[in-house]
Design an enzyme around this catalytic site. Structure first.
Site, short mmCIF file in Angstrom:
data_model
loop_
_atom_site.label_atom_id
_atom_site.label_comp_id
_atom_site.label_asym_id
_atom_site.label_seq_id
_atom_site.Cartn_x
_atom_site.Cartn_y
_atom_site.Cartn_z
N PHE A 81 0.30 3.35 -1.05
CA PHE A 81 0.12 4.76 -0.72
C PHE A 81 0.37 5.06 0.76
O PHE A 81 0.30 6.21 1.18
CB PHE A 81 -1.29 5.24 -1.11
N ASP A 82 0.70 4.06 1.54
CA ASP A 82 1.05 4.32 2.95
C ASP A 82 1.94 3.18 3.44
O ASP A 82 1.76 2.02 3.05
CB ASP A 82 -0.21 4.42 3.82
N TYR A 100 -13.07 -0.13 4.92
CA TYR A 100 -13.70 1.18 5.11
C TYR A 100 -15.10 1.25 4.49
O TYR A 100 -15.72 2.31 4.46
CB TYR A 100 -12.80 2.27 4.54
N TYR A 110 3.79 -2.24 8.10
CA TYR A 110 2.83 -2.56 7.04
C TYR A 110 3.08 -1.68 5.81
O TYR A 110 3.70 -0.61 5.87
CB TYR A 110 1.40 -2.35 7.53
N PHE A 157 -2.85 -5.43 2.08
CA PHE A 157 -1.87 -5.07 3.10
C PHE A 157 -0.75 -6.11 3.14
O PHE A 157 -1.02 -7.32 3.17
CB PHE A 157 -2.51 -5.03 4.49
N ILE A 171 -9.27 -1.26 11.50
CA ILE A 171 -10.38 -1.87 10.75
C ILE A 171 -10.54 -3.33 11.14
O ILE A 171 -9.61 -3.99 11.62
CB ILE A 171 -10.15 -1.73 9.22
#
Length: 523
Positions: A65-66, A111, A55, A128, A85
């Site tokens: 950022f990830d 979140y 992902y 995502f 989530i």
């Protein structure tokens, strides 16, 4: 989804691209999906399955950022277990293997109002890009969390072993920390009726397909039933530890429960030709060897060059073996285990000839076939083979009722002859039932004749015999008196009348004796 950190990931601005892509909504809470690459299967994962994904993630109108790609390995989690989530649980349940998609996940499925600072502010919509690499199916096969099966390799076809089948497996059983308790890496063969060492393994094998490889996680209640167990002396499994079994189903031999009570089991060694098999009256050509439990041969019949020939259901061979042969196909090779006799037969059905199907016969052939079956039953009766004779008469009665009574091609004479055959078989079958002590069945057979012919002396006589054997003396007396009205000089009926009177007298004396005993105790 992995640890978010402050490191920026390959700044990519694809916000405008996302807006251009058509999206579809999943559910009713705002989750949206756009497929970038179609998957290569029709299957999607189920809740509880172990998922591996790659992902990338960014905030809406932000930068990535990830990323699992940068970490060098897929991210793994169990679907639908609250490990990620809610938007992931719902979205990935729609994906197929190797599929790539972009998911827009609103705050309520991400979140929420709290966020995940410092990278995810409160009330953030997340974008995502997800690739479903693969997954391992995990099933709760005990239904209560006692045995979980994780599929490592899918099996072939759709068939799974039945309870009576004999399976060939490889397995390694160990503790959670890797201590081996028991293993058969070269394979072991056993019957599922008997099981092998671990009950959970037997339960799981019933759900597996050929070639399937699984990992079982077994709770204590399902591996021994005791607090500890010595796994063939290899190790001790503590009562608070899960058992881990790596299991492969290599193959299995199909076993047929011939009699429905596990007392006659036919194990398939070589598949036969076609779908046809012998029936009652078929001429079967076989070769077989009968052995005792210790392997001693007690019977040998036929060969490939000169097979042994016999007529099915004629009492010419062991009845259980005969019934097993009638489940076989031409060329089939099998073993037949008869537990009541503690014997095993190795058998091959070389060939067989079936009777002409009844529905293909003309009226003359049908009557001749019924007459033939009746005569065969008569021969068996004279030989004292009452069970086989009874089956013959049952067959003739069923044929006459099914194919003759409702066949409009029969003229009146043919119909009368057919009914006479049917009534004769009912009477003969009643005689068989009396011989083997099935008196209630004998009375039913006679009643069918009396319904059609109320003055049939043989039917009245044999039903009276059945009533006498089960001490229904009043019913017996009615039938005897009716028979004597029709045929006052019938010697057999007169003898039975005397027997009935003696029984009534004995019964009356017995009642007087019981009554006198009761009075003496009261006094």
């Amino acid at each position: 989804m992995g640890d978010f950190n402050s490191k920026k990931i390959n700044k990519v601005n694809f916000g405008s691209d996302i807006q251009e892509l058509p999206n579809r909504e999943i559910g009713k809470e705002g989750l949206r999906k756009k497929i970038l690459q179609k998957g290569n299967s029709w299957k999607t994962p189920f809740p509880g399955d172990e998922i591996q994904v790659h992902y990338r993630v960014k905030l809406q109108d932000g930068e990535y950022f990830d990323s699992s790609y940068d970490k060098g390995k897929p991210f793994t989690f169990k679907l639908g277990q609250g490990e990620v989530i809610k938007g992931w649980d719902e979205g990935l349940a729609t994906m197929k293997k190797s599929e790539k998609a972009i998911f827009t996940i609103p705050p309520n499925l991400g979140y929420g109002e709290i966020g995940s600072l410092p990278l995810i502010p409160p009330n953030s919509t997340l974008i995502f890009e997800i690739e479903l690499v693969s997954w391992n199916s995990i099933r709760d096969i005990s239904g209560d969390g006692g045995i979980f099966k994780k599929i490592i390799k899918e099996g072939e076809g759709w068939a799974t072993p039945k309870d009576v089948d004999e399976v060939l497996v490889k397995y390694v059983a160990s503790t959670e920390d890797g201590k081996i308790l028991s293993k058969f890496e070269d394979g072991i063969e056993f019957s599922l009726l008997e099981g092998h060492l671990y009950p959970a393994m037997k339960k799981c094998i019933r759900t597996m397909r050929k070639g399937e490889i699984v990992e079982l996680t077994v709770k204590p209640a399902y591996y021994f039933g005791n607090s500890s167990f010595d796994g063939d002396g290899i190790g001790i499994l503590q009562s608070n530890s899960n058992l881990i079994i790596h299991l492969e189903l290599i193959s299995w031999k199909i076993v047929v429960d011939v009699t429905g009570d596990n007392k006659v089991l036919k194990k398939l060694i070589k598949v036969g030709e076609g779908y046809d098999h012998p029936i009652e009256g078929s001429l079967a050509k076989v070769m077989y060897i009968g052995k005792h439990e210790d392997g001693t041969v007690f019977e040998r019949k036929g060969s490939d060059e000169e097979p042994f020939e016999y007529v099915c259901s004629e009492g010419q061979i062991n009845d259980s073996l005969d019934r097993a042969i009638m489940t076989m196909r031409k060329g089939e090779v099998a073993t037949v285990t008869i537990s009541s006799d503690s014997v095993l037969y190795e058998i091959k059905l070389v060939d067989f000839n079936k009777e002409k199907p009844f529905w293909k016969m003309d009226t003359k052939e049908k009557l001749e076939a019924c007459e033939k079956i009746k005569n065969e039953g008569n021969v068996l009766f004279k030989d004292g083979n009452f069970q086989c004779a009874s089956r013959k008469y049952d067959k003739e009665c069923n044929i006459a009722l099914k194919f003759i009574q409702f066949d409009h091609s029969f003229n009146s004479d043919e119909r009368c002859r057919a009914n006479a055959l049917r009534l004769s078989c009912y009477l003969n079958n009643a005689a068989c039932k009396l011989k083997v002590g099935e008196h209630q069945e004998a009375s039913k057979m006679c009643s069918k004749v009396i319904e059609y012919d109320p003055c049939n002396v043989k039917a009245l006589f044999r039903r009276a015999q059945a009533y006498l054997r089960i001490n229904e003396l009043e019913k017996a007396e009615i039938d005897i008196k009716k028979a004597l009205q029709v045929d006052p000089n019938n010697r057999d009926v007169k003898v039975m009348y005397k027997e009935m009177k003696n029984k009534q007298k004995q019964y009356a004396q017995h009642e007087v004796k019981i009554f006198s005993t009761m009075l003496s105790r009261l006094a």
